[in-house]
Each structure stands twice: as C-alpha cells, then as structure tokens.
Motif scaffolding. Structure first.
Motif, PDB file in Angstrom:
ATOM      1  N   SER A   1       0.834  -1.214   0.000  1.00  0.00           N
ATOM      2  CA  SER A   1       0.000   0.000   0.000  1.00  0.00           C
ATOM      3  C   SER A   1       0.862   1.254   0.000  1.00  0.00           C
ATOM      4  N   HIS A   2       1.917   1.245   0.808  1.00  0.00           N
ATOM      5  CA  HIS A   2       2.824   2.398   0.870  1.00  0.00           C
ATOM      6  C   HIS A   2       3.504   2.627  -0.479  1.00  0.00           C
ATOM      7  N   LEU A   3       4.050   1.571  -1.073  1.00  0.00           N
ATOM      8  CA  LEU A   3       4.749   1.708  -2.356  1.00  0.00           C
ATOM      9  C   LEU A   3       3.807   2.220  -3.442  1.00  0.00           C
ATOM     10  N   ARG A   4       2.610   1.682  -3.482  1.00  0.00           N
ATOM     11  CA  ARG A   4       1.637   2.117  -4.486  1.00  0.00           C
ATOM     12  C   ARG A   4       1.274   3.590  -4.282  1.00  0.00           C
ATOM     13  N   HIS A   5       1.140   3.991  -3.030  1.00  0.00           N
ATOM     14  CA  HIS A   5       0.857   5.397  -2.721  1.00  0.00           C
ATOM     15  C   HIS A   5       1.981   6.298  -3.240  1.00  0.00           C
ATOM     16  N   GLU A   6       3.205   5.783  -3.237  1.00  0.00           N
ATOM     17  CA  GLU A   6       4.374   6.525  -3.723  1.00  0.00           C
ATOM     18  C   GLU A   6       4.497   6.459  -5.246  1.00  0.00           C
ATOM     19  N   GLY A   7       3.567   5.788  -5.922  1.00  0.00           N
ATOM     20  CA  GLY A   7       3.588   5.724  -7.376  1.00  0.00           C
ATOM     21  C   GLY A   7       4.358   4.555  -7.955  1.00  0.00           C
ATOM     22  N   VAL A   8       4.721   3.601  -7.123  1.00  0.00           N
ATOM     23  CA  VAL A   8       5.455   2.423  -7.573  1.00  0.00           C
ATOM     24  C   VAL A   8       4.459   1.297  -7.838  1.00  0.00           C
ATOM     25  N   ARG A   9       4.610   0.650  -8.988  1.00  0.00           N
ATOM     26  CA  ARG A   9       3.793  -0.524  -9.296  1.00  0.00           C
ATOM     27  C   ARG A   9       4.287  -1.679  -8.426  1.00  0.00           C
ATOM     28  N   VAL A  10       3.361  -2.439  -7.841  1.00  0.00           N
ATOM     29  CA  VAL A  10       3.736  -3.564  -6.986  1.00  0.00           C
ATOM     30  C   VAL A  10       3.123  -4.842  -7.537  1.00  0.00           C
ATOM     31  N   GLU A  11       3.995  -5.817  -7.760  1.00  0.00           N
ATOM     32  CA  GLU A  11       3.564  -7.135  -8.209  1.00  0.00           C
ATOM     33  C   GLU A  11       4.002  -8.147  -7.170  1.00  0.00           C
ATOM     34  N   VAL A  12       3.175  -9.148  -6.950  1.00  0.00           N
ATOM     35  CA  VAL A  12       3.504 -10.220  -6.015  1.00  0.00           C
ATOM     36  C   VAL A  12       3.460 -11.539  -6.760  1.00  0.00           C
ATOM     37  N   MET A  13       4.469 -12.364  -6.506  1.00  0.00           N
ATOM     38  CA  MET A  13       4.532 -13.708  -7.059  1.00  0.00           C
ATOM     39  C   MET A  13       4.673 -14.671  -5.888  1.00  0.00           C
ATOM     40  N   ALA A  14       3.723 -15.592  -5.773  1.00  0.00           N
ATOM     41  CA  ALA A  14       3.750 -16.558  -4.674  1.00  0.00           C
ATOM     42  C   ALA A  14       2.741 -17.661  -4.982  1.00  0.00           C
ATOM     43  N   PHE A  15       2.685 -18.647  -4.131  1.00  0.00           N
ATOM     44  CA  PHE A  15       1.698 -19.720  -4.267  1.00  0.00           C
ATOM     45  C   PHE A  15       0.384 -19.252  -3.650  1.00  0.00           C
ATOM     46  N   GLY A  16      -0.662 -19.250  -4.463  1.00  0.00           N
ATOM     47  CA  GLY A  16      -1.957 -18.760  -3.999  1.00  0.00           C
ATOM     48  C   GLY A  16      -2.447 -19.439  -2.738  1.00  0.00           C
ATOM     49  N   SER A  17      -2.141 -20.735  -2.596  1.00  0.00           N
ATOM     50  CA  SER A  17      -2.621 -21.506  -1.439  1.00  0.00           C
ATOM     51  C   SER A  17      -2.052 -20.994  -0.118  1.00  0.00           C
ATOM     52  N   SER A  18      -0.905 -20.313  -0.178  1.00  0.00           N
ATOM     53  CA  SER A  18      -0.281 -19.837   1.059  1.00  0.00           C
ATOM     54  C   SER A  18      -0.059 -18.324   1.045  1.00  0.00           C
ATOM     55  N   THR A  19      -0.814 -17.628   0.208  1.00  0.00           N
ATOM     56  CA  THR A  19      -0.678 -16.176   0.139  1.00  0.00           C
ATOM     57  C   THR A  19      -1.857 -15.518   0.847  1.00  0.00           C
ATOM     58  N   ALA A  20      -1.540 -14.585   1.707  1.00  0.00           N
ATOM     59  CA  ALA A  20      -2.571 -13.866   2.456  1.00  0.00           C
ATOM     60  C   ALA A  20      -3.441 -13.048   1.510  1.00  0.00           C
ATOM     61  N   GLU A  21      -4.738 -13.111   1.727  1.00  0.00           N
ATOM     62  CA  GLU A  21      -5.688 -12.379   0.887  1.00  0.00           C
ATOM     63  C   GLU A  21      -5.416 -10.879   0.912  1.00  0.00           C
ATOM     64  N   GLU A  22      -5.028 -10.356   2.076  1.00  0.00           N
ATOM     65  CA  GLU A  22      -4.769  -8.920   2.169  1.00  0.00           C
ATOM     66  C   GLU A  22      -3.550  -8.512   1.333  1.00  0.00           C
ATOM     67  N   LEU A  23      -2.610  -9.440   1.134  1.00  0.00           N
ATOM     68  CA  LEU A  23      -1.460  -9.154   0.279  1.00  0.00           C
ATOM     69  C   LEU A  23      -1.893  -9.084  -1.185  1.00  0.00           C
ATOM     70  N   ILE A  24      -2.685 -10.036  -1.603  1.00  0.00           N
ATOM     71  CA  ILE A  24      -3.196 -10.041  -2.984  1.00  0.00           C
ATOM     72  C   ILE A  24      -3.988  -8.757  -3.250  1.00  0.00           C
ATOM     73  N   ASP A  25      -4.817  -8.372  -2.296  1.00  0.00           N
ATOM     74  CA  ASP A  25      -5.649  -7.171  -2.449  1.00  0.00           C
ATOM     75  C   ASP A  25      -4.828  -5.886  -2.524  1.00  0.00           C
ATOM     76  N   ALA A  26      -3.613  -5.906  -1.959  1.00  0.00           N
ATOM     77  CA  ALA A  26      -2.800  -4.690  -1.880  1.00  0.00           C
ATOM     78  C   ALA A  26      -1.877  -4.505  -3.089  1.00  0.00           C
ATOM     79  N   THR A  27      -1.913  -5.439  -4.050  1.00  0.00           N
ATOM     80  CA  THR A  27      -0.983  -5.371  -5.176  1.00  0.00           C
ATOM     81  C   THR A  27      -1.660  -4.904  -6.458  1.00  0.00           C
ATOM     82  N   ASP A  28      -0.820  -4.531  -7.427  1.00  0.00           N
ATOM     83  CA  ASP A  28      -1.317  -4.222  -8.762  1.00  0.00           C
ATOM     84  C   ASP A  28      -1.521  -5.501  -9.560  1.00  0.00           C
ATOM     85  N   GLU A  29      -0.694  -6.501  -9.289  1.00  0.00           N
ATOM     86  CA  GLU A  29      -0.793  -7.758 -10.032  1.00  0.00           C
ATOM     87  C   GLU A  29      -0.295  -8.901  -9.162  1.00  0.00           C
ATOM     88  N   PHE A  30      -1.040 -10.012  -9.169  1.00  0.00           N
ATOM     89  CA  PHE A  30      -0.639 -11.208  -8.421  1.00  0.00           C
ATOM     90  C   PHE A  30      -0.442 -12.358  -9.402  1.00  0.00           C
TER      91      PHE A  30
END
Length: 165
Positions: free
Chosen positions: A124-153
């Motif tokens: 959320s902080h990085l996106r507020h600063e204008g940085v695109r944030v992408e997350v790569m991880a296994f969906g089965s063990s990724t927190a929903e709040e992390l997915i919601d906070a990214t530009d792309e999962f």
C-alpha cells in the motif's frame, strides 16, 4: 498506476524461506529461481534482484547461495536464531521492507516474491508513492490482504513447470 513497458525499471525481492516452505510442503519440490526471475522481470529492465536467505547450516546450503548469485540474485544472508527454549526464528520482513522503500525512488516496479501478509502495508505504501507492486507466490499460502494490496498477483501454482524444479 504504471502499465508494463520494456523501459520499466524493476526490482525483484525474493523471500526465500516463504517460497521454500510452500514449495516443499505442497509439492515436495524446490523453487526454480531462474524461472522466477525471468517471469518477474518480464522483458523489462532489471535494476536489482535480491534473495533473502537464512543460514541454517544445512547440507549444500552454500551451493544454493552460489546458484542464486549465478542466476542474477544478490543474496542477503541472515543466521537462524535459536532461543533458550529451543525455538528458532529467522525472517527478513524488516530488511525486505527497508530495501523496497529504499529502492522505490530508483524503480518503477517492485516485485515481491512472498505470500506473507505482513507485506500488505508495504504494498500500500509503495503504491501510494507511485510504484507498481507485483507479487509472485503460491496462492494456497498467500494472504488475501497481500493479494488485495498489489497491482498484479501471479500464482506460481498456475505454472508449476516454470517455477518448480
């Protein structure tokens, strides 16, 4: 937010412990860090790739660290801490967060390779600063709040042959 383009400067930060545990517990396999880095960069300009690893005095550990460097990762290594009660702890959450914030002025995109929900506030902080944030991880063990906070999962489980050895 910024769309993907070839001139985009990218930093890739990989939480090796987080990825390792899911790859082993769910698939009994190791992460293919070369495939991970290739997909994370996606034809853009790699500014920095950092793998955060834990030294646990395991067999072949140094070979793994060397392989990460050969692939193109800088390694940051932290020793595992053992407490008086026998419990052990080692994580890179603060170090990864500080590096991401420091790199934010020098990149267009930060790719976090972790499923740890503790990083949702960082996203959320990085996106507020204008940085695109992408997350790569296994969906089965990724927190929903992390997915919601990214530009792309990217769910690594969707392409196991690219991301697992």
């Amino acid at each position: 937010m910024t769309d993907i383009h070839p001139d985009q400067r990218v930093a890739v930060l990989a939480d090796s412990q987080n990825l390792y545990h899911t790859a082993h517990s769910d698939y009994s396999r190791n992460i293919d860090y070369e495939g991970l880095l290739t997909e994370a960069v996606a034809g853009r300009e790699l500014t920095r790739a950092i793998a955060y690893v834990i030294r646990a005095d395991a067999p072949n550990e140094e070979d793994f660290f060397d392989a990460l460097v050969d692939i193109g990762f800088e390694t940051k290594i932290k020793a595992i801490k053992t407490f008086g009660d026998g419990s052990k702890k080692a994580d890179w959450d603060v170090g990864m967060s500080l590096d991401a914030i420091t790199l934010a002025d020098h990149v267009d995109t930060v790719v976090l390779c972790t499923g740890d929900g503790d990083f949702s506030r960082l996203c959320s902080h990085l996106r507020h600063e204008g940085v695109r944030v992408e997350v790569m991880a296994f969906g089965s063990s990724t927190a929903e709040e992390l997915i919601d906070a990214t530009d792309e999962f990217t769910d690594l489980a969707d392409n196991k042959e690219q991301f697992l050895l």
